[in-house]
Design an enzyme around this catalytic site. Structure first.
Site, short mmCIF file in Angstrom:
data_model
loop_
_atom_site.label_atom_id
_atom_site.label_comp_id
_atom_site.label_asym_id
_atom_site.label_seq_id
_atom_site.Cartn_x
_atom_site.Cartn_y
_atom_site.Cartn_z
CB CYS A 74 -9.90 -14.60 -9.99
SG CYS A 74 -10.63 -15.79 -11.13
CD GLU B 76 -2.86 -13.97 -7.99
OE1 GLU B 76 -3.23 -12.90 -8.54
OE2 GLU B 76 -3.65 -14.90 -7.74
CG HIS C 182 -5.48 -15.74 -10.68
ND1 HIS C 182 -5.86 -15.70 -9.35
CD2 HIS C 182 -6.42 -16.46 -11.32
CE1 HIS C 182 -6.99 -16.39 -9.20
NE2 HIS C 182 -7.36 -16.85 -10.38
N1 GLN Z 1 -14.81 -19.61 -8.93
C1 GLN Z 1 -14.64 -18.55 -9.85
C2 GLN Z 1 -14.68 -19.04 -11.30
O1 GLN Z 1 -14.52 -20.19 -11.55
C3 GLN Z 1 -13.35 -17.80 -9.57
C4 GLN Z 1 -12.14 -18.61 -9.84
C5 GLN Z 1 -10.91 -18.01 -9.25
O2 GLN Z 1 -10.96 -17.17 -8.37
N2 GLN Z 1 -9.76 -18.48 -9.69
O3 GLN Z 1 -14.83 -18.26 -12.20
#
Ligand code: GLN
Length: 526
Positions: free
Chosen positions: A377, A505, A503
């Site tokens: 992410c 994970e 994500h």
């Molecule tokens: N802050 C980033 C976004 O909002 C990444 C979010 C995250 O890593 N879950 O896109």
């Protein structure tokens, strides 16, 4: 067979591992039953999505986009289910539903009261989920500790359920703490007695007591607890302190919990956990070892990266590899010399600009020195920023989350996010399918033309820069079905340089480790 219920409450203190206990109980009975876990939390937030990870640990995201408590991670990993939004009931949600019902006029002029209206709402919700899912067994975890004001209504609803579903179909399990005070060197039952008394005052008489302890409970203490708390001595089970939470189902099994549940609920006698035991043994007896740097800003609280840690455990179980995680707090990283002693680097998800420059520097070194890198992410977003700055020559490139004035906004807010002002449940959330590009590493790891992973973000790779990034050698190995959003990237000439906007994970399971983590660990080993 009517749906059976196991209600799990906790006493004495918080943090005894009720979520893992619930997941482990379920695991014992999993082979022939459809099990649905439900969690009731006393807080007034509608969901934990807006809570600081420092306070509440990781926010877990479900396929349907629900932001839930990290206990759902344990449920999914032990029970091999994809949980749903309405399996989490917070008091915030309950009050919302009661108020909506009142405004609709559905209470027909009645005074709306905690009992029966709130308690009915709780029970009806649980029964509805059980029915929708055709559950054989529902395990309800009541968050918090008996005696907390905020879970009283949930406890009252659970008490009433005994009448509704019939005594033969419900079992109450209470998790308590058995200390061995320094200098006394003896297992002490008093906190358990007092906690069970609190529960009894609420009309709940536990059938099974799990005593968390640093040692196996002795027959003497089991008898004592049995005597004072009116449970059978064999229904007093040790919840042993362990280094590895995957051992808990095996300990419960050895303590006879599966047999007790079989008898008390009048269900089948479950077979032994063979496969699970093999996995645990692989983790215990590794024949190789790697060290991975985890570069984030919440590293003081490992709970905020719980699913990542578990994803590595799953790789361990399959590859018989010990994986040491080295926590690197990136807020003021200037020195990247630690990278000489690690086999790979992970940049996990995160929010806000603090720590981002440190992470970008770490990614640069990983890219230039051919050190395996996995970005999750925010990790993808910063890998794109790094590549834009140092390969595409866009000095000052950034994400607009970190620098609203950047001359090269290579990461920008999703168009549909621009107008959103409220914070709760408004990110791009839940599982989305990415189409994977033939011949890429990512496609070979997933061994499929598609991958569905869960998301939680507001920013994305800015489409204005797609062409430049790919011309300079970054491969978009997976994109959203409409081709608009970059979901996976990789660098072809690198040992392993892969990142995803998702994500992964969150979907890793003991039986099915996340393909990206698995590929990353293998690269670290090679
Ligand atoms: N802050 C980033 C976004 O909002 C990444 C979010 C995250 O890593 N879950 O896109």
């Amino acid at each position: 067979m009517p749906t059976k219920y196991i209600i799990v409450t906790g006493g004495v203190l918080s943090g005894l591992g009720k979520g893992i206990a619930v997941a482990s109980i379920g695991r014992l009975l999993l082979s022939r039953l459809k099990i649905i876990p439900i969690k009731c939390d006393g807080y007034l937030n509608v969901d934990p999505g807006t809570m600081n990870p420092f306070e509440h640990g990781e926010v877990f995201v479900l396929d349907d986009g629900a932001e839930v408590d990290m206990d759902f991670g344990h449920y999914e990993r032990y029970l091999n289910v994809n949980c749903k939004m309405n399996w989490n009931l917070t008091m915030g949600k309950v009050f919302d539903m009661v108020r909506q019902k009142e405004r609709r006029g559905d209470y027909l002029g009645k005074t709306v009261q905690y009992i029966p209206h709130v308690t009915d709402m709780i029970k009806d919700h649980i029964f509805k989920v059980a029915k929708e899912e055709s559950a054989d067994l529902v395990i309800v975890e009541i968050g918090g500790t008996v005696g907390d004001i905020e879970n009283e209504l949930f406890l009252e609803a659970m008490r009433q359920m005994r009448e509704d579903v019939g005594r033969k179909n419900i079992v109450y399990v209470h998790l308590t703490y058995v200390p061995i005070p320094y200098g006394v060197n003896e297992q002490k039952s008093k906190p358990t007695q007092q906690s069970v008394n609190l529960l009894k005052q609420r009309g709940i008489f536990p059938d099974i007591i799990i005593g968390r302890c640093s040692e196996l409970l002795t027959p003497a203490i089991k008898n004592k607890i049995s005597n004072f708390c009116d449970v059978d001595p064999e229904a007093v089970i040790t919840g042993l302190d362990v280094d590895d939470i995957y051992e808990i189902p095996l300990i419960f099994e050895e303590e006879g919990l599966a047999e007790i549940l079989h008898k008390k609920l009048n269900i089948y006698s479950p077979p032994k956990l063979r496969k699970w035991k093999e996995f645990v043994e692989n983790m215990r007896n590794p024949d190789k070892e790697i060290t991975v740097a985890m570069c984030g800003k919440y590293t003081q609280l490992e709970d905020s990266y719980a699913s990542i840690i578990e994803s590595f455990n799953h790789c361990s179980a399959h590859l018989r590899c010990k994986i040491n995680l080295e926590w690197i707090e990136t807020t003021d990283v200037r020195d990247t010399s630690f990278m000489e002693n690690v086999d790979g680097v992970v940049v996990p998800g995160g929010f806000g600009h603090r720590g981002s420059e440190g992470k970008i520097e770490i990614i640069r070194v990983a890219r230039e020195r051919n050190i395996p890198f996995l970005g999750l992410c925010l990790g993808l977003q910063l890998a794109v920023v790094e590549f834009a700055r140092h390969v595409c020559g866009l000095e000052g490139a950034n994400s607009t989350e970190m620098d609203a004035e950047t001359p090269y906004p290579v990461i920008d807010i999703l168009p549909e996010q621009r107008e959103i002002k409220t914070k709760g449940g408004t990110m791009r959330l839940g599982a989305y399918t990415a189409v994977l590009r033939k011949g890429t590493l990512v496609q070979s790891l997933y061994n499929s033309s598609e991958a569905s992973e869960r998301h939680r973000h507001r920013y994305e790779v800015n489409p204005d820069y797609h062409q430049l990034l790919t011309e300079k050698g970054m491969v978009f190995s997976g994109c959203s079905e409409d081709g608009r959003l970059v979901e996976f990237i990789e660098l072809p000439d690198h040992k392993f340089f892969t990142a995803t906007q998702a994500h992964p994970e969150l979907k890793s399971r003991m039986e099915f480790p996340s393909p990206l983590f698995y590929g990353f660990v293998k690269a670290c080993l090679s």
